[in-house]
Design a protein around this motif. Sequence first.
Motif, PDB file in Angstrom:
ATOM      1  N   PHE A  34     -13.360-125.271  17.113  1.00 64.23           N
ATOM      2  CA  PHE A  34     -13.759-125.495  15.873  1.00 64.23           C
ATOM      3  C   PHE A  34     -14.290-124.350  15.444  1.00 64.23           C
ATOM      4  N   ILE A  35     -14.561-124.359  14.249  1.00 69.42           N
ATOM      5  CA  ILE A  35     -15.617-123.217  13.580  1.00 69.42           C
ATOM      6  C   ILE A  35     -16.669-123.927  12.600  1.00 69.42           C
ATOM      7  N   GLU A  36     -17.738-123.732  12.702  1.00 65.55           N
ATOM      8  CA  GLU A  36     -18.729-124.110  11.874  1.00 65.55           C
ATOM      9  C   GLU A  36     -18.893-123.568  10.643  1.00 65.55           C
ATOM     10  N   TYR A  37     -18.999-124.122   9.345  1.00 66.49           N
ATOM     11  CA  TYR A  37     -19.115-123.498   8.195  1.00 66.49           C
ATOM     12  C   TYR A  37     -19.889-124.458   7.241  1.00 66.49           C
ATOM     13  N   PRO A  38     -20.722-123.748   6.208  1.00 67.04           N
ATOM     14  CA  PRO A  38     -21.394-124.527   5.584  1.00 67.04           C
ATOM     15  C   PRO A  38     -20.901-125.836   4.586  1.00 67.04           C
ATOM     16  N   PHE A  39     -21.541-126.963   4.596  1.00 65.17           N
ATOM     17  CA  PHE A  39     -21.221-127.914   3.546  1.00 65.17           C
ATOM     18  C   PHE A  39     -22.811-128.951   3.593  1.00 65.17           C
ATOM     19  N   ASP A  40     -23.530-128.570   2.662  1.00 67.63           N
ATOM     20  CA  ASP A  40     -24.689-129.133   2.803  1.00 67.63           C
ATOM     21  C   ASP A  40     -25.354-129.589   1.428  1.00 67.63           C
ATOM     22  N   PRO A  41     -24.505-130.557   0.750  1.00 71.90           N
ATOM     23  CA  PRO A  41     -24.919-130.971  -0.566  1.00 71.90           C
ATOM     24  C   PRO A  41     -26.073-131.381  -1.146  1.00 71.90           C
ATOM     25  N   PRO A  42     -26.687-131.112  -1.950  1.00 72.43           N
ATOM     26  CA  PRO A  42     -26.117-130.455  -3.232  1.00 72.43           C
ATOM     27  C   PRO A  42     -26.347-129.252  -3.289  1.00 72.43           C
ATOM     28  N   GLU A  43     -27.013-128.493  -2.432  1.00 73.62           N
ATOM     29  CA  GLU A  43     -27.167-127.093  -2.562  1.00 73.62           C
ATOM     30  C   GLU A  43     -25.927-126.341  -2.139  1.00 73.62           C
ATOM     31  N   TRP A  44     -25.278-126.652  -1.143  1.00 74.83           N
ATOM     32  CA  TRP A  44     -24.232-125.910  -0.613  1.00 74.83           C
ATOM     33  C   TRP A  44     -22.927-126.849  -0.607  1.00 74.83           C
ATOM     34  N   THR A  45     -22.060-126.330  -1.611  1.00 76.62           N
ATOM     35  CA  THR A  45     -20.787-127.137  -1.446  1.00 76.62           C
ATOM     36  C   THR A  45     -19.546-126.347  -1.355  1.00 76.62           C
ATOM     37  N   VAL A  46     -18.545-126.649  -1.355  1.00 77.27           N
ATOM     38  CA  VAL A  46     -17.211-126.055  -0.975  1.00 77.27           C
ATOM     39  C   VAL A  46     -17.014-125.337  -2.382  1.00 77.27           C
ATOM     40  N   GLU A  47     -17.179-125.709  -3.466  1.00 74.60           N
ATOM     41  CA  GLU A  47     -17.090-125.123  -4.712  1.00 74.60           C
ATOM     42  C   GLU A  47     -17.786-123.927  -4.708  1.00 74.60           C
ATOM     43  N   ARG A  48     -19.222-124.031  -4.305  1.00 73.28           N
ATOM     44  CA  ARG A  48     -20.077-122.811  -4.336  1.00 73.28           C
ATOM     45  C   ARG A  48     -19.555-121.692  -3.166  1.00 73.28           C
ATOM     46  N   ARG A  49     -19.149-122.419  -2.064  1.00 68.00           N
ATOM     47  CA  ARG A  49     -18.877-121.393  -0.932  1.00 68.00           C
ATOM     48  C   ARG A  49     -17.418-120.508  -1.363  1.00 68.00           C
ATOM     49  N   ASP A  50     -16.646-121.218  -2.299  1.00 62.55           N
ATOM     50  CA  ASP A  50     -15.376-120.593  -2.357  1.00 62.55           C
ATOM     51  C   ASP A  50     -15.171-120.020  -3.784  1.00 62.55           C
ATOM     52  N   LEU A  51     -16.344-119.798  -4.442  1.00 61.47           N
ATOM     53  CA  LEU A  51     -16.371-119.336  -5.814  1.00 61.47           C
ATOM     54  C   LEU A  51     -15.678-118.211  -5.995  1.00 61.47           C
ATOM     55  N   ILE A  52     -15.901-117.106  -5.029  1.00 63.94           N
ATOM     56  CA  ILE A  52     -15.111-115.833  -5.361  1.00 63.94           C
ATOM     57  C   ILE A  52     -13.625-115.800  -4.810  1.00 63.94           C
ATOM     58  N   LEU A  53     -13.245-116.960  -4.162  1.00 62.38           N
ATOM     59  CA  LEU A  53     -11.721-116.764  -4.023  1.00 62.38           C
ATOM     60  C   LEU A  53     -11.135-117.572  -5.212  1.00 62.38           C
ATOM     61  N   GLY A  77      -8.643-119.810  -4.692  1.00 63.09           N
ATOM     62  CA  GLY A  77      -8.835-121.321  -4.476  1.00 63.09           C
ATOM     63  C   GLY A  77      -9.480-121.723  -3.229  1.00 63.09           C
ATOM     64  N   PRO A  78      -9.953-122.942  -3.106  1.00 64.52           N
ATOM     65  CA  PRO A  78     -10.631-123.150  -2.005  1.00 64.52           C
ATOM     66  C   PRO A  78     -10.085-123.256  -0.552  1.00 64.52           C
ATOM     67  N   VAL A  79     -10.846-123.038   0.337  1.00 63.60           N
ATOM     68  CA  VAL A  79     -10.450-123.205   1.863  1.00 63.60           C
ATOM     69  C   VAL A  79     -10.299-124.721   2.197  1.00 63.60           C
ATOM     70  N   VAL A  80      -9.281-125.024   2.620  1.00 65.00           N
ATOM     71  CA  VAL A  80      -9.057-126.524   2.793  1.00 65.00           C
ATOM     72  C   VAL A  80      -9.003-126.572   4.526  1.00 65.00           C
ATOM     73  N   ALA A  81      -9.767-127.807   4.782  1.00 65.44           N
ATOM     74  CA  ALA A  81      -9.707-127.839   6.307  1.00 65.44           C
ATOM     75  C   ALA A  81      -8.661-129.146   6.311  1.00 65.44           C
ATOM     76  N   GLU A  82      -7.475-128.980   7.132  1.00 71.12           N
ATOM     77  CA  GLU A  82      -6.589-130.088   7.403  1.00 71.12           C
ATOM     78  C   GLU A  82      -7.125-131.282   8.217  1.00 71.12           C
ATOM     79  N   GLN A  83      -7.686-131.027   9.131  1.00 72.75           N
ATOM     80  CA  GLN A  83      -8.211-131.963  10.118  1.00 72.75           C
ATOM     81  C   GLN A  83      -9.770-131.525  10.614  1.00 72.75           C
ATOM     82  N   GLY A  84     -10.830-132.160   9.732  1.00 74.30           N
ATOM     83  CA  GLY A  84     -12.145-131.840  10.237  1.00 74.30           C
ATOM     84  C   GLY A  84     -12.980-131.719   9.095  1.00 74.30           C
TER      85      GLY A  84
END
Length: 72
Positions: free
Chosen positions: A44-63, A65-72
Amino acid sequence: MLGLERIAEKKRNTGITFARHERGNGIGLLANIHLAAAVAPAPFIEYPFDPPEWTVERRDLILAGPVVAEQG
């Protein structure tokens, strides 16, 4: 051998799981995924997901497209 490669090797040799923790943006997450795939089996790899402050959209804004976890 890079610093994190040495750490991963030491963990592997002692039976400790090597798992990366990322609290940065999407680029850091992709770098850690690449590192985990290259130097050690990482269940596993831990990554931020702590709404409302930290969302996938905020984390991946610079990319493009979003990084998508297939299983997890």
